[in-house]
Design a protein around this motif. Sequence first.
Motif, PDB file in Angstrom:
ATOM      1  N   TYR A 172       0.857  -1.173   0.000  1.00  0.00           N
ATOM      2  CA  TYR A 172       0.000   0.000   0.000  1.00  0.00           C
ATOM      3  C   TYR A 172       0.898   1.229   0.000  1.00  0.00           C
ATOM      4  O   TYR A 172       2.121   1.110   0.082  1.00  0.00           O
ATOM      5  CB  TYR A 172      -0.994  -0.011   1.161  1.00  0.00           C
ATOM      6  CG  TYR A 172      -0.463   0.236   2.559  1.00  0.00           C
ATOM      7  CD1 TYR A 172       0.711  -0.321   3.017  1.00  0.00           C
ATOM      8  CD2 TYR A 172      -1.204   1.016   3.446  1.00  0.00           C
ATOM      9  CE1 TYR A 172       1.153  -0.102   4.307  1.00  0.00           C
ATOM     10  CE2 TYR A 172      -0.774   1.237   4.742  1.00  0.00           C
ATOM     11  CZ  TYR A 172       0.397   0.674   5.170  1.00  0.00           C
ATOM     12  OH  TYR A 172       0.830   0.895   6.455  1.00  0.00           O
ATOM     13  N   ALA A 173       0.299   2.392  -0.139  1.00  0.00           N
ATOM     14  CA  ALA A 173       1.072   3.612  -0.370  1.00  0.00           C
ATOM     15  C   ALA A 173       2.196   3.784   0.644  1.00  0.00           C
ATOM     16  O   ALA A 173       3.343   4.060   0.284  1.00  0.00           O
ATOM     17  CB  ALA A 173       0.146   4.825  -0.355  1.00  0.00           C
ATOM     18  N   ALA A 174       1.875   3.612   1.942  1.00  0.00           N
ATOM     19  CA  ALA A 174       2.887   3.842   2.975  1.00  0.00           C
ATOM     20  C   ALA A 174       4.078   2.917   2.781  1.00  0.00           C
ATOM     21  O   ALA A 174       5.239   3.330   2.864  1.00  0.00           O
ATOM     22  CB  ALA A 174       2.273   3.643   4.352  1.00  0.00           C
ATOM     23  N   GLY A 175       3.800   1.642   2.500  1.00  0.00           N
ATOM     24  CA  GLY A 175       4.879   0.688   2.314  1.00  0.00           C
ATOM     25  C   GLY A 175       5.739   1.059   1.116  1.00  0.00           C
ATOM     26  O   GLY A 175       6.965   1.097   1.190  1.00  0.00           O
ATOM     27  N   GLU A 176       5.081   1.342   0.007  1.00  0.00           N
ATOM     28  CA  GLU A 176       5.835   1.623  -1.213  1.00  0.00           C
ATOM     29  C   GLU A 176       6.679   2.877  -1.072  1.00  0.00           C
ATOM     30  O   GLU A 176       7.817   2.939  -1.534  1.00  0.00           O
ATOM     31  CB  GLU A 176       4.878   1.747  -2.392  1.00  0.00           C
ATOM     32  CG  GLU A 176       4.359   0.389  -2.817  1.00  0.00           C
ATOM     33  CD  GLU A 176       3.104   0.465  -3.657  1.00  0.00           C
ATOM     34  OE1 GLU A 176       2.742   1.574  -4.072  1.00  0.00           O
ATOM     35  OE2 GLU A 176       2.497  -0.592  -3.884  1.00  0.00           O
ATOM     36  N   GLU A 177       6.116   3.901  -0.414  1.00  0.00           N
ATOM     37  CA  GLU A 177       6.874   5.150  -0.275  1.00  0.00           C
ATOM     38  C   GLU A 177       8.040   4.984   0.682  1.00  0.00           C
ATOM     39  O   GLU A 177       9.112   5.566   0.481  1.00  0.00           O
ATOM     40  CB  GLU A 177       5.936   6.268   0.173  1.00  0.00           C
ATOM     41  CG  GLU A 177       4.979   6.665  -0.944  1.00  0.00           C
ATOM     42  CD  GLU A 177       3.820   7.514  -0.456  1.00  0.00           C
ATOM     43  OE1 GLU A 177       3.844   7.914   0.718  1.00  0.00           O
ATOM     44  OE2 GLU A 177       2.910   7.784  -1.255  1.00  0.00           O
ATOM     45  N   SER A 178       7.828   4.198   1.746  1.00  0.00           N
ATOM     46  CA  SER A 178       8.907   3.964   2.697  1.00  0.00           C
ATOM     47  C   SER A 178      10.076   3.271   2.011  1.00  0.00           C
ATOM     48  O   SER A 178      11.236   3.639   2.159  1.00  0.00           O
ATOM     49  CB  SER A 178       8.374   3.105   3.849  1.00  0.00           C
ATOM     50  OG  SER A 178       9.345   2.938   4.831  1.00  0.00           O
ATOM     51  N   VAL A 179       9.733   2.237   1.244  1.00  0.00           N
ATOM     52  CA  VAL A 179      10.764   1.485   0.523  1.00  0.00           C
ATOM     53  C   VAL A 179      11.478   2.384  -0.479  1.00  0.00           C
ATOM     54  O   VAL A 179      12.704   2.327  -0.628  1.00  0.00           O
ATOM     55  CB  VAL A 179      10.105   0.279  -0.177  1.00  0.00           C
ATOM     56  CG1 VAL A 179      10.988  -0.254  -1.269  1.00  0.00           C
ATOM     57  CG2 VAL A 179       9.809  -0.803   0.827  1.00  0.00           C
ATOM     58  N   LYS A 180      10.721   3.249  -1.143  1.00  0.00           N
ATOM     59  CA  LYS A 180      11.326   4.126  -2.143  1.00  0.00           C
ATOM     60  C   LYS A 180      12.318   5.074  -1.480  1.00  0.00           C
ATOM     61  O   LYS A 180      13.388   5.337  -2.006  1.00  0.00           O
ATOM     62  CB  LYS A 180      10.238   4.912  -2.867  1.00  0.00           C
ATOM     63  CG  LYS A 180      10.800   5.797  -3.954  1.00  0.00           C
ATOM     64  CD  LYS A 180       9.772   6.159  -5.010  1.00  0.00           C
ATOM     65  CE  LYS A 180      10.410   7.014  -6.094  1.00  0.00           C
ATOM     66  NZ  LYS A 180      11.231   8.120  -5.541  1.00  0.00           N
ATOM     67  N   GLY A 181      11.950   5.593  -0.288  1.00  0.00           N
ATOM     68  CA  GLY A 181      12.853   6.483   0.445  1.00  0.00           C
ATOM     69  C   GLY A 181      14.165   5.782   0.745  1.00  0.00           C
ATOM     70  O   GLY A 181      15.252   6.313   0.537  1.00  0.00           O
ATOM     71  N   PHE A 182      14.020   4.525   1.208  1.00  0.00           N
ATOM     72  CA  PHE A 182      15.216   3.731   1.516  1.00  0.00           C
ATOM     73  C   PHE A 182      16.060   3.529   0.262  1.00  0.00           C
ATOM     74  O   PHE A 182      17.279   3.727   0.272  1.00  0.00           O
ATOM     75  CB  PHE A 182      14.785   2.375   2.088  1.00  0.00           C
ATOM     76  CG  PHE A 182      15.909   1.406   2.252  1.00  0.00           C
ATOM     77  CD1 PHE A 182      16.141   0.422   1.294  1.00  0.00           C
ATOM     78  CD2 PHE A 182      16.754   1.471   3.348  1.00  0.00           C
ATOM     79  CE1 PHE A 182      17.184  -0.472   1.437  1.00  0.00           C
ATOM     80  CE2 PHE A 182      17.808   0.581   3.500  1.00  0.00           C
ATOM     81  CZ  PHE A 182      18.025  -0.395   2.547  1.00  0.00           C
ATOM     82  N   LYS A 183      15.402   3.148  -0.821  1.00  0.00           N
ATOM     83  CA  LYS A 183      16.111   2.854  -2.068  1.00  0.00           C
ATOM     84  C   LYS A 183      16.890   4.069  -2.557  1.00  0.00           C
ATOM     85  O   LYS A 183      18.038   3.957  -2.979  1.00  0.00           O
ATOM     86  CB  LYS A 183      15.074   2.456  -3.131  1.00  0.00           C
ATOM     87  CG  LYS A 183      15.584   1.470  -4.161  1.00  0.00           C
ATOM     88  CD  LYS A 183      14.560   1.228  -5.234  1.00  0.00           C
ATOM     89  CE  LYS A 183      14.073  -0.189  -5.188  1.00  0.00           C
ATOM     90  NZ  LYS A 183      13.338  -0.608  -6.353  1.00  0.00           N
TER      91      LYS A 183
END
Lengths: 387, 294, 331
Positions: A172-183
């Motif tokens: 979901y949005a929160a998960g995807e954005e968190s991962v993107k920040g990390f990446k």
Amino acid sequence: MKLLKIGMCLLSIFFTPSVVFAQSNTKLKIGFMLPYSGTFAALGNAIENGFTLYIKENGGKLAGREIVYIKVDDESDPSKATDNVNKLIKRDNVDVIIGTVHSGVAMAMAKVAKDTGTTLIIPNAGADAITGPMCAKNIFRSSFTNGQPGYAMGEVAAKKNHKTAITLTWKYAAGEESVKGFKDSFEKGGGKVIKDLTLPFPNVEFQALLTEIAAAKPDIVYSFFAGAGAVKLVKDYAAAGLNKTIPLYGPGFLTDGLLEALGDSAKGMLTTLHYADGLNTKRDKEFRLSYAKTFLLQPDVYAVQGYDAAQMLAIGLKASQGDVSRKDDFAKAIRSATIDSPRGPFTISKAHNPIQDFYLREVIGKENKSIGIASKSLADAARGCNM
Amino acid sequence: MDFFTLLIQVLNAVQYGLLLFLVAAGLTLIFGMMGIINLAHGSFYMIGAYLSFGLAPIVAQTIGGGFLVTLVVGLIFAIFLGYLLEWLFYSYLYERDHLQQVLMTYGLILVFEEIRSLLLGDDVHSVAIPAWLSASVQLGDIMTYPIYRLFISGICLLLAAAMLIVLTKTRLGMMIRAGSVNREMTQSLGVNIQFLYRLVFASGVAIAAFAGMIAAPVTSVYPGMGQSILIICFVVVVIGGIGSIRGALIASLLIGFVDTFSKVLLPNVAGVLVYVLMATILLWKPSGLFKAGS
Amino acid sequence: MKKSQLFFLLILASVLVFLPQISSEYVLDWLTKTMIFAIFALSLELLVGQTGLVCFGQSAFFGIGAYTAVLFSAKVDHTYLGYLLPLAIFAAALYALIVGALSLRTKGVYFIMVTLAFAQMAYYVIHDTPLGGGTDGIYLYHKPIIFRDLVLEGSIFIYFFTTICLFLVLGFLGLLSSSRFGRALIGIKINELRMRAMGFETYWYKLVAFVISGAIAGIAGFLFAMKDGFVNPEILSWHLSGAVLMMIILGGLGHLRGAVIGAFTYALLEELFRSEIIFGSFSKNWHLGLGLTLILSVALLPKGLFGIRDQLQKSLPLYLANFKKLPKTKL
């Protein structure tokens, strides 16, 4: 005809507001739209506790106005969000809305708030879009943007010379954005994310995915979960024996407020967050004492976010002298203020998101102890916000 | 994928498939024998899971038992519940058409969910794995496989075997199979069909609840768990053939494998794949893989 | 048109036109939502009530209509209604064509399950793949333009637009059911074998009905996206399919008016059971009341609210007889 009469009577009952009291212009109506049930229930309660604590510390009033609370359980369900927030704004006529935890629900709330102009302060949900294309003069956030803690963690991981990582989160949005920040920060620092694993929200069957991680043998795993889901992940990860060879990194949501439930499985885990235990500042110590005395619980990041939401509301209302319709004064005051938060002082970006320090924390005993600053004065990208 | 990873995924698939089978078996029997589409069957699974969560402390305090005792107590409760439900509610559904059955059992799902919400709340709960089953087996150099999951597969296999023996080798089984093929004929041959129905229904409920009870430590106990397993079980029953236990077993294992491996190999389409499978099989064999009574 | 049908339409029209004058914006939103569901219910009524096809996957067409409307709306500028609405209808109808062509080869319980499966497929495509934007849903950033500067936004405007759509759909379906095609559908519901014996190619009749039903559900979905400006995968869930089935049963199968009455009744019941004034803290468990109502209404009122007059005529004498202790006659 009789049927019509009965129908009209019934209609009138159903559309009266849920709290009927003498209409009074001096009372400020605050609507809480938070998860009071489901996987994020504890978070919703902590936010409300933090918020009401600040109000209590200031004599139960804001800008001289008494407060009336109206609560709605959003059940972390985006499909009911529009109906729920419409009820608060159009039927109960609240002046301010405080909410919520789940990013999808918050997105629906932000849309309606933007259309109707109702003041909305978000004490958790980090959806990028809310301080991105959906940003508005009347929408504020006292928490974070999903990408921020991930970005801070990525920097830490890259500095530790880890080369490969696998990410694991809810789809979901929160998960995807968190991962993107990390990446973003991890790959900038020379690492590479070799695989992105997801499972549907709020599913917690990790077995097949943990097997895959073991097979792929990355240097580290970056994972974002919160609430009961986080407890299950950390426990399952330890039960599968993976924590001995592949360290589990993540934003502080993996461990904040959950150490009691996690026990030994989280020992020594490193996380990044804009709050930590043992900060040892005067402001934090006062807050923690006050919170513990009032609620007989230790506060966590969610309580701090709720507390700071109340602070922001107080600052805005003081400048507009208690009048919520004076949106420009309200917004200007918050934008130029430095919020004296238990997490450390922070300011608000142009898109109304906190610019703050992110601490690197380690689980030592029953605390997420701060062992340093992972990222100083990290702002969010706020792509697409034209305010 | 190296050998150990493959092995672990196979074990995961088998465990999931067998758990599905327990729930689907009851559904297919009720469907095949009594001609009732029971949308509320998933709720029995949910009830089982919440039972294991709610009964554990009570059992520990009053009788002083642990996991196994809770299982037995829960099972007894479920059989009783099934018997009661059939008598009070389901027996009225025999004469009604499919649409009415769908609607009434759908209403029953709502009622069950809310009763559960009132009695036990809406929070997500974890159920502890009993200490004597919480070890892990070392497989490969990094991964360990929890013994509890092997336990689940083992128990499911035992139950499946027991079911097959009862159905194929006993007189009772013969009557049940006959009843699912042709109700009136069986009745006219002197079999007390009313009692048989009640028995089959209660067993179906008990097995589904049992599946919920043993799955709870692995999946956590959460409000939507009945719905998610219901749809998949309908897919199992439809693929396997209504009224066929053998079909239910094969279909559940098939789905267990498709689901587990697609989540790993093709995560984006994993959710859709099971339904594509069902649509394909139905277009090839519109009545499912096996006939009723097998 | 029968007198009672005309009467119903006139009452409905006058109520719907009159209410905005005295209602708050909240009530207006509620009415719009209920009318959208009435259109949705009408689409299912065509399939279940008239053709006898119990479809448990109607929410797929509704959701596809809504998602198409949002996905094809430009993010930075306004799109034309004349382009967006037909596109939404087309997408929903296309999926209905595919689902219908494949599911109509099965019968009875299998048909119900296959339609459910196809709806679940659509749900998972939207839910899991990047196509639909995931579990959190997607925004409709700009509402469409009807022509020149007239944008479809604002509670009152959307309300009246929806009302017009409702009446257009009612009119269309009314004409359809009294046409030769509509009568053939009823014939198929009563006895398909007989229709085939008479030379009707029933498969094609059923397929056309399926596609029309999907298209109308797509209209309802489009309107839903317009109203909230926000769609999420749950509008494709089987719970919604169940809810709309509930609506047409409550209202009474076999009558178009039943679908509209059912939608309003369901919405009113939902407000009743969620009302905190009556139920206090139990209002969050409103599904309980709904479930019980469903069970009771199917058990006691198999013909829905529409058949209430017939039911009373049948059971009232018996009830009165019992009351006056007259000898009971078994009906």
